[in-house]
Design a protein around this motif. Structure first.
Motif, short mmCIF file in Angstrom:
data_model
loop_
_atom_site.label_atom_id
_atom_site.label_comp_id
_atom_site.label_asym_id
_atom_site.label_seq_id
_atom_site.Cartn_x
_atom_site.Cartn_y
_atom_site.Cartn_z
N TRP A 194 1.01 -1.33 -0.34
CA TRP A 194 -0.10 0.09 0.32
C TRP A 194 1.19 1.62 0.21
N ASP A 197 2.38 2.14 -3.35
CA ASP A 197 0.95 1.99 -4.56
C ASP A 197 0.94 3.67 -3.89
N LEU A 198 0.78 4.01 -2.87
CA LEU A 198 0.48 5.66 -2.32
C LEU A 198 1.57 6.53 -2.49
N GLU A 199 2.84 5.93 -3.01
CA GLU A 199 4.38 7.00 -3.15
C GLU A 199 3.93 7.09 -4.62
N VAL A 200 3.52 6.23 -5.65
CA VAL A 200 3.55 6.28 -7.18
C VAL A 200 2.51 7.55 -7.46
N GLU A 201 1.12 7.33 -6.54
CA GLU A 201 -0.13 7.73 -6.96
C GLU A 201 0.23 9.65 -6.37
N GLU A 202 1.63 9.52 -6.11
CA GLU A 202 2.26 10.70 -5.45
C GLU A 202 1.20 11.38 -4.31
N LYS A 203 0.95 10.39 -3.44
CA LYS A 203 0.08 10.94 -1.98
C LYS A 203 1.32 9.97 -1.02
N HIS A 204 2.26 11.29 -1.24
CA HIS A 204 3.83 11.24 -0.34
C HIS A 204 2.77 11.55 1.79
N ALA A 268 9.52 2.73 -6.09
CA ALA A 268 7.85 3.25 -6.11
C ALA A 268 8.83 3.91 -7.47
N ILE A 272 7.80 2.85 -11.86
CA ILE A 272 7.07 3.65 -12.83
C ILE A 272 7.75 3.92 -13.70
#
Length: 378
Positions: A194, A197-204, A268, A272
């Protein structure tokens, strides 16, 4: 027969007759106990000194005998005088050794006659208790582990995410107390994925929060592994230790947390980059011409003069450029253009409209020979 006489004289500080009313009995017992300890320490020191002196005297005597044997083989004037000196020294050392032996034997006799006390009657048998509780270990295949993880996540994903969003130590401890089944490897693995996934979505910011809870779970699992107990039996111990703000423990926790976040960022980034490469490869496969060549790659390898012709879509300019090239070179480049779909041969009749016009961006095959035949009629 068992000799019980050693129990006849036992020295105990508080095993005395009644004392005078004006005397502080507890203090008197403490003083007697302290005096006994001091006597014992003095005796042990004396014993160590005697043992050390005896060993040193014996070592010198053996060294002296070794040198005497070496000189006996030399048979020179100087060696004879040295040999006499060593013989005299050996006799003196032998006397000293006997003296040390007497002291050692006297101390041993004295030790046997000394009364026993509470400090010599018993000794600590154990300094800690260890529970030999081992978690059950079963060898599982990768397929079984994957199936187990999938089943667990399908059942408890909502609860795992709730735990990942908690911030306070007390809240995390209470939630695990209410849901002890979450204290396991499956929860830790899900939280790690998880985070990536959050880092890929840039939810740092959210990634860092979930990373904190991930390290909490991993620390609990490591504690259980070191204690060889079920993780559900020791997660309270982790929170008790972390909430006391033990500096060394907190530093270890924070260091591991920062290292984990760096690893997540690295994973991440790699994911990418892999996705971008896969997307570029898919796009490239879509662009491939009838001969299996990529028109973009072929265009970049063309001479500048031919590139300009395709840029402006001018067939006459293309014919003129080919005339100036060697036939073999012109044929090589034009064949690559055909294989990549950059040039479609005989497209006028095949794909033209009602008036035989060529669609925009599609050109007829043109070589030096054909250009000379169709000169003025592109």
């Amino acid at each position: 027969m068992v000799d019980y006489s050693v129990w006849d004289h036992i020295e105990v500080s508080d095993d005395e007759d009644e004392t005078h009313p004006n005397i502080d009995t507890p203090s008197l017992f403490r003083w007697r106990h302290q005096a006994r300890i001091e006597r014992m320490e003095q005796f042990h020191k004396e014993k160590e000194d005697v043992d050390k002196g005896y060993r040193e005297c014996k070592r010198k005597f053996n060294e002296c005998q070794r040198k005497m044997k070496e000189l006996e083989l030399a048979s020179t004037e100087s060696s004879k005088s040295e040999l006499q000196r060593l013989q005299t020294e050996a006799q003196q050392l032998k006397k000293e050794e006997k003296s040390w032996e007497e002291k050692v034997n006297n101390l041993r006799k004295k030790e046997k006659t000394m009364p026993w006390n509470v400090d010599t009657l018993s000794k600590d048998g154990f300094s800690k208790s260890v529970f030999n509780v081992k978690p059950e270990q079963q060898d599982e295949s990768e397929e079984q582990k994957e199936k187990k993880h999938k089943t667990f996540v399908e059942k408890y994903e909502k609860q795992i995410k709730h735990f990942g969003m908690l911030r306070r130590w007390d809240d995390s401890q209470k939630y695990l107390s209410d849901n002890p089944h979450l204290v396991c490897e499956e929860t830790a693995n899900y939280l790690v994925i998880w985070c990536i996934d959050l880092e890929v979505e840039e939810k740092h910011a959210l990634m860092e929060q979930v990373a904190h809870q991930t390290i909490v779970m991993q620390f609990i699992l490591e504690l259980a592994k070191s204690l060889k107990v079920d993780p559900r039996a020791c997660f309270r111990q982790f929170f008790s230790k972390i909430k006391t703000a033990d500096q060394q423990y907190m530093e270890g926790f924070n260091d591991e947390l920062e290292s984990f976040k760096e690893r997540v960022r690295g994973r991440a980034k790699a994911r990418i980059e892999k996705a971008m490469k896969e997307y570029e490869e898919e796009e490239r496969q879509k662009r491939l011409g009838p001969g299996g060549l990529d028109p973009v790659e072929v265009y970049e390898t063309l001479p500048v003069e031919l590139q300009k012709c395709f840029d402006v879509k001018d067939v006459q300019m293309l014919q003129d450029a080919i005339k100036k090239m060697e036939p073999a070179e012109a044929k090589y480049h034009m064949q690559r253009c055909i294989d990549s779909g950059l040039w479609v041969p005989n497209a006028r009749g095949a794909e033209g409209g009602e008036n035989g016009d060529k669609p925009e961006g599609v050109y007829e095959e043109c070589t030096k020979e054909s250009c000379e035949e169709d000169k003025g009629n592109p």
